[in-house]
Write an enzyme that holds these catalytic residues in place. Structure first.
Site, mmCIF file in Angstrom:
data_model
loop_
_atom_site.group_PDB
_atom_site.id
_atom_site.type_symbol
_atom_site.label_atom_id
_atom_site.label_comp_id
_atom_site.label_asym_id
_atom_site.label_seq_id
_atom_site.Cartn_x
_atom_site.Cartn_y
_atom_site.Cartn_z
ATOM 1 N N ASP A 116 10.697 -74.565 83.533
ATOM 2 C CA ASP A 116 10.614 -73.104 83.427
ATOM 3 C C ASP A 116 9.168 -72.754 83.141
ATOM 4 O OD1 ASP A 116 13.028 -70.788 82.758
ATOM 5 O OD2 ASP A 116 10.928 -70.276 82.356
ATOM 6 N N ALA B 261 41.580 -52.646 81.735
ATOM 7 C CA ALA B 261 40.842 -51.376 81.746
ATOM 8 C C ALA B 261 39.864 -51.361 80.579
ATOM 9 C CB ALA B 261 41.823 -50.218 81.635
ATOM 10 N N GLU C 168 26.562 -70.130 92.508
ATOM 11 C CA GLU C 168 27.176 -70.480 91.227
ATOM 12 C C GLU C 168 28.162 -69.383 90.825
ATOM 13 O OE1 GLU C 168 27.161 -73.254 89.356
ATOM 14 O OE2 GLU C 168 28.687 -72.040 88.387
ATOM 15 N N PHE C 169 29.338 -69.789 90.342
ATOM 16 C CA PHE C 169 30.387 -68.823 90.008
ATOM 17 C C PHE C 169 30.705 -68.778 88.512
ATOM 18 C CE2 PHE C 169 31.061 -70.194 94.409
ATOM 19 C CZ PHE C 169 31.054 -68.964 95.062
ATOM 20 N N ASN D 108 31.839 -61.417 93.847
ATOM 21 C CA ASN D 108 31.464 -60.528 92.739
ATOM 22 C C ASN D 108 31.825 -59.077 93.049
ATOM 23 O OD1 ASN D 108 30.583 -62.461 91.013
ATOM 24 N ND2 ASN D 108 28.430 -61.904 91.039
ATOM 25 N N ARG E 267 22.321 -57.360 79.077
ATOM 26 C CA ARG E 267 21.868 -56.794 80.348
ATOM 27 C C ARG E 267 22.976 -55.896 80.912
ATOM 28 N NH1 ARG E 267 19.505 -62.158 83.311
ATOM 29 N NH2 ARG E 267 21.139 -63.179 82.105
ATOM 30 N N CYS F 276 25.201 -59.464 86.421
ATOM 31 C CA CYS F 276 25.537 -59.786 87.814
ATOM 32 C C CYS F 276 26.309 -58.727 88.582
ATOM 33 C CB CYS F 276 26.241 -61.130 87.850
ATOM 34 S SG CYS F 276 25.048 -62.418 87.418
HETATM 35 P P1 NAD Z 1 17.653 -65.775 83.700
HETATM 36 O O1 NAD Z 1 16.782 -64.572 83.736
HETATM 37 O O2 NAD Z 1 18.496 -66.060 82.493
HETATM 38 O O3 NAD Z 1 16.766 -67.083 83.965
HETATM 39 C C1 NAD Z 1 15.818 -67.203 84.986
HETATM 40 C C2 NAD Z 1 14.729 -68.173 84.500
HETATM 41 O O4 NAD Z 1 13.866 -68.494 85.585
HETATM 42 C C3 NAD Z 1 13.828 -67.585 83.406
HETATM 43 O O5 NAD Z 1 13.840 -68.435 82.270
HETATM 44 C C4 NAD Z 1 12.428 -67.530 84.043
HETATM 45 O O6 NAD Z 1 11.368 -67.763 83.134
HETATM 46 C C5 NAD Z 1 12.535 -68.646 85.076
HETATM 47 N N1 NAD Z 1 11.577 -68.546 86.209
HETATM 48 C C6 NAD Z 1 11.328 -67.489 86.996
HETATM 49 N N2 NAD Z 1 10.414 -67.822 87.945
HETATM 50 C C7 NAD Z 1 10.098 -69.130 87.744
HETATM 51 C C8 NAD Z 1 9.232 -70.057 88.410
HETATM 52 N N3 NAD Z 1 8.520 -69.719 89.477
HETATM 53 N N4 NAD Z 1 9.172 -71.327 87.921
HETATM 54 C C9 NAD Z 1 9.898 -71.699 86.844
HETATM 55 N N5 NAD Z 1 10.726 -70.864 86.175
HETATM 56 C C10 NAD Z 1 10.847 -69.591 86.632
HETATM 57 O O7 NAD Z 1 18.576 -65.662 84.992
HETATM 58 P P2 NAD Z 1 20.096 -66.170 85.163
HETATM 59 O O8 NAD Z 1 21.023 -65.222 84.496
HETATM 60 O O9 NAD Z 1 20.165 -67.611 84.862
HETATM 61 O O10 NAD Z 1 20.283 -65.949 86.734
HETATM 62 C C11 NAD Z 1 19.627 -66.770 87.676
HETATM 63 C C12 NAD Z 1 20.267 -66.555 89.041
HETATM 64 O O11 NAD Z 1 21.632 -67.017 88.994
HETATM 65 C C13 NAD Z 1 20.363 -65.086 89.480
HETATM 66 O O12 NAD Z 1 20.198 -65.033 90.873
HETATM 67 C C14 NAD Z 1 21.776 -64.687 89.103
HETATM 68 O O13 NAD Z 1 22.278 -63.648 89.901
HETATM 69 C C15 NAD Z 1 22.533 -65.972 89.372
HETATM 70 N N6 NAD Z 1 23.774 -66.126 88.592
HETATM 71 C C16 NAD Z 1 23.787 -65.801 87.259
HETATM 72 C C17 NAD Z 1 24.958 -65.992 86.519
HETATM 73 C C18 NAD Z 1 25.024 -65.622 85.061
HETATM 74 O O14 NAD Z 1 26.119 -65.657 84.502
HETATM 75 N N7 NAD Z 1 23.956 -65.255 84.397
HETATM 76 C C19 NAD Z 1 26.091 -66.559 87.138
HETATM 77 C C20 NAD Z 1 26.017 -66.904 88.494
HETATM 78 C C21 NAD Z 1 24.845 -66.686 89.223
HETATM 79 C C1 UGA Z 2 30.677 -62.616 86.697
HETATM 80 C C2 UGA Z 2 31.696 -63.414 87.533
HETATM 81 O O1 UGA Z 2 32.978 -63.394 86.886
HETATM 82 C C3 UGA Z 2 31.236 -64.875 87.720
HETATM 83 O O2 UGA Z 2 32.143 -65.562 88.562
HETATM 84 C C4 UGA Z 2 29.839 -64.864 88.348
HETATM 85 O O3 UGA Z 2 29.340 -66.173 88.478
HETATM 86 C C5 UGA Z 2 28.905 -64.048 87.479
HETATM 87 O O4 UGA Z 2 29.414 -62.689 87.322
HETATM 88 C C6 UGA Z 2 27.557 -63.945 88.127
HETATM 89 O O5 UGA Z 2 27.440 -63.901 89.334
HETATM 90 O O6 UGA Z 2 26.625 -63.911 87.347
HETATM 91 P P1 UGA Z 2 30.106 -62.443 84.080
HETATM 92 O O7 UGA Z 2 29.159 -61.356 84.496
HETATM 93 O O8 UGA Z 2 29.645 -63.494 83.146
HETATM 94 O O9 UGA Z 2 30.650 -63.209 85.394
HETATM 95 O O10 UGA Z 2 31.352 -61.754 83.378
HETATM 96 P P2 UGA Z 2 32.839 -61.321 83.785
HETATM 97 O O11 UGA Z 2 33.783 -61.997 82.886
HETATM 98 O O12 UGA Z 2 33.072 -61.421 85.234
HETATM 99 O O13 UGA Z 2 32.815 -59.763 83.383
HETATM 100 C C7 UGA Z 2 31.969 -58.854 84.083
HETATM 101 C C8 UGA Z 2 32.190 -57.447 83.553
HETATM 102 O O14 UGA Z 2 33.478 -56.956 83.925
HETATM 103 C C9 UGA Z 2 32.134 -57.349 82.022
HETATM 104 O O15 UGA Z 2 31.435 -56.173 81.678
HETATM 105 C C10 UGA Z 2 33.599 -57.253 81.607
HETATM 106 O O16 UGA Z 2 33.786 -56.567 80.404
HETATM 107 C C11 UGA Z 2 34.165 -56.476 82.782
HETATM 108 N N1 UGA Z 2 35.616 -56.722 82.957
HETATM 109 C C12 UGA Z 2 36.071 -57.925 83.390
HETATM 110 C C13 UGA Z 2 36.503 -55.692 82.681
HETATM 111 O O17 UGA Z 2 36.109 -54.576 82.271
HETATM 112 N N2 UGA Z 2 37.841 -55.927 82.875
HETATM 113 C C14 UGA Z 2 38.325 -57.113 83.314
HETATM 114 O O18 UGA Z 2 39.551 -57.255 83.479
HETATM 115 C C15 UGA Z 2 37.412 -58.141 83.575
#
Ligand code: NAD
Ligand code: UGA
Length: 431
Positions: free
Chosen positions: A31, A248, A144-145, A204, A324, A256
């Site tokens: 990172d 609800a 990633e899910f 999503n 966020r 996301c």
């Molecule tokens: P995040 O902001 O928590 O982390 C991203 C990291 O990447 C940061 O620590 C940042 O410093 C680092 N970074 C950025 N540019 C860089 C570079 N050039 N070299 C090295 N490090 C670098 O983001 P996140 O929530 O982990 O999400 C990452 C991706 O995964 C997004 O596209 C998001 O949509 C996807 N995603 C997130 C979730 C989730 O639950 N948060 C779930 C599924 C998919």
């Molecule tokens: C969501 C997806 O569930 C993941 O599969 C996906 O990988 C991720 O986004 C992503 O792409 O980052 P997440 O954002 O961690 O995961 O949380 P969820 O549990 O999906 O909830 C999302 C939002 O919907 C929350 O604000 C939650 O309160 C709301 N929600 C969820 C409701 O209001 N009602 C429900 O029945 C379910």
């Protein structure tokens, strides 16, 4: 076992890195945030995620997980991109700056033929664009899910693994990486790159729409005297509908759903394919937060000006400190504009809250401290501790026994019996 490198040690990069190490691989997480990396080397997690600190410690001790700022000399079998893809401020399109910068850094040092796997959520066509920009590298999409709060379990026991690539070497490598999971029966879907990219957004957007849908049904319940919890149960027993994501509440938030629905709108519009259903879900979800403010205002007798409100829950969902796009942020902002005095508490998100909430919000050390002398309490996040409040005590803390529960944690009849004025979502009020 394989040598893997992950670029980005955020939610996805860190969880994926620790879990891929758990599957037996040797993983280096890089990172560019040096403070984050220094902390990780000392066992300090940049996020709150149940079980993550323990897993990182276990894998570091086993010698299978390392952290760094820059790539070292070790040649990995594959590099995963897990950097952020936030929405662009005006268009809502996914901002690919971090992804492209990371790909450039890899290309500058990589041996020809290195496999680069995009785990970040990226718009359809991004993999093809990367392949065109860096022809010496092999690209694959592996969306990633995982959900925050249950991220480790989601990664280690996924319902599916999706691999999108036309490159047979990259596909074979990803099959080996995930073999410990597929051998346990996890389905692996191998598709083209564009299809894999769209599976992520479609999933999503569908779940976000499901949440927006049940919230609209909750409104109809309120208007007609029906109970949304029972409606959701009645719908969910139909296996074609399924019972999950029918809770609800104050609308979906998080890092996301809001960003990915906007990005998909942008992609669809650019493709001249009108995304009317997704747009309706996005608009309904935006209205939802204002509706919740109206609900709170009505419950407070038509005005919140000068009233002290105890806000219980700031993270967008329980078991995370992630704020966020949290509904709490918008609701608090609108309540402040209407003259409310806000005291807020969250079991994990207080550090984030200090940085993100306006200075006039008082952050308290406990739910009790937020409620002492307040005119009403408002539950925004369904943390377990808010579902187990002792109502006898709550009544002594609050100036008036008014509980507005945006997550339906209690039964209206029980609250009426306890002498609490209880306002929830999509359910008739108990007298
Ligand atoms: P995040 O902001 O928590 O982390 C991203 C990291 O990447 C940061 O620590 C940042 O410093 C680092 N970074 C950025 N540019 C860089 C570079 N050039 N070299 C090295 N490090 C670098 O983001 P996140 O929530 O982990 O999400 C990452 C991706 O995964 C997004 O596209 C998001 O949509 C996807 N995603 C997130 C979730 C989730 O639950 N948060 C779930 C599924 C998919
Ligand atoms: C969501 C997806 O569930 C993941 O599969 C996906 O990988 C991720 O986004 C992503 O792409 O980052 P997440 O954002 O961690 O995961 O949380 P969820 O549990 O999906 O909830 C999302 C939002 O919907 C929350 O604000 C939650 O309160 C709301 N929600 C969820 C409701 O209001 N009602 C429900 O029945 C379910």
């Amino acid at each position: 076992m394989l040598q893997l490198c992950i670029i980005g040690a955020g939610y996805v990069g860190l969880v994926s890195g620790a879990c891929l190490a758990k599957l037996g691989h040797h993983v280096t997480c890089l990172d560019r945030d040096s403070a984050r990396i220094e902390g990780l080397k000392r066992g300090i997690m940049p996020i709150y995620e149940p079980g993550l600190a323990e897993l990182v410690a276990e894998m570091t001790k086993a010698g299978r997980l390392r952290f760094g700022i820059e790539k070292d000399d070790a040649a990995p079998d594959a590099v995963f991109l897990a950097v952020g893809t936030p929405p662009e401020e005006h268009s809502g399109a996914a901002d690919l700056r971090f992804l492209l910068a990371a790909a450039e850094e890899i290309a500058a040092h990589a041996p020809p033929g290195l496999t680069v796997v995009t785990k970040s959520t990226v718009p359809v066509g991004t993999g093809a664009k990367l392949a065109g920009m860096f022809p010496s590298l092999r690209f694959a999409s592996n969306p990633e899910f995982l959900r925050e709060g249950v991220a480790i379990e989601d990664f280690l026991k996924p319902e599916r693994i999706v691999i999108g690539t036309a490159d047979s070497h990259a596909q074979g490598l990803l099959r080996r990486i995930y073999a410990p999971l597929t051998e346990r029966g996890v389905p692996l879907l191998a598709t083209g790159m564009e299809t894999a990219e769209l599976i992520k957004y479609a999933s999503n957007a569908f779940l976000a729409t499901k949440v927006a849908f049940i919230n609209q049904i909750a409104d109809i319940c309120e208007a007609m005297g029906a109970d949304v919890e029972e409606v959701a149960r009645g719908m969910g027993l139909d296996s074609r509908i399924g019972s999950r994501f029918l809770r609800a509440g104050p609308g979906y938030g998080g890092s996301c759903f809001p960003k990915d629905t906007l990005a998909l709108l942008h992609t669809a519009e650019a493709a001249d394919s009108p995304p009317t259903i997704i747009r309706a879900a996005v608009e309904a979800n935006t209205r939802r937060r204002t509706q919740m403010v109206k609900k709170i205002t009505t419950a407070c007798g038509g005005s919140v000006a000068g009233k002290t409100l105890a806000i219980l829950g700031l993270a967008f969902k329980p078991k995370t400190d992630d704020m966020r796009e949290s509904p709490a942020m918008t609701i608090i902002g609108q309540l402040l504009d209407k003259g409310a005095i806000i005291r807020a508490y969250d079991p994990q998100a207080m550090e984030q809250a200090k940085a993100l909430l306006p200075g006039e919000v008082t952050l308290t050390a406990s739910a009790e401290a937020a409620m002492q002398g307040a005119d009403a309490a408002v539950i925004i996040t369904e943390w377990e501790e808010f579902a187990a409040l002792d109502m006898t005590q709550v009544k002594t803390w609050l100036r008036t026994p008014l509980l507005i529960d945006l997550r339906n944690l209690y039964s209206p009849a029980e609250m009426a019996a306890a002498g609490i004025t209880y306002i929830s979502v999509g359910r008739p009020y108990a007298k």
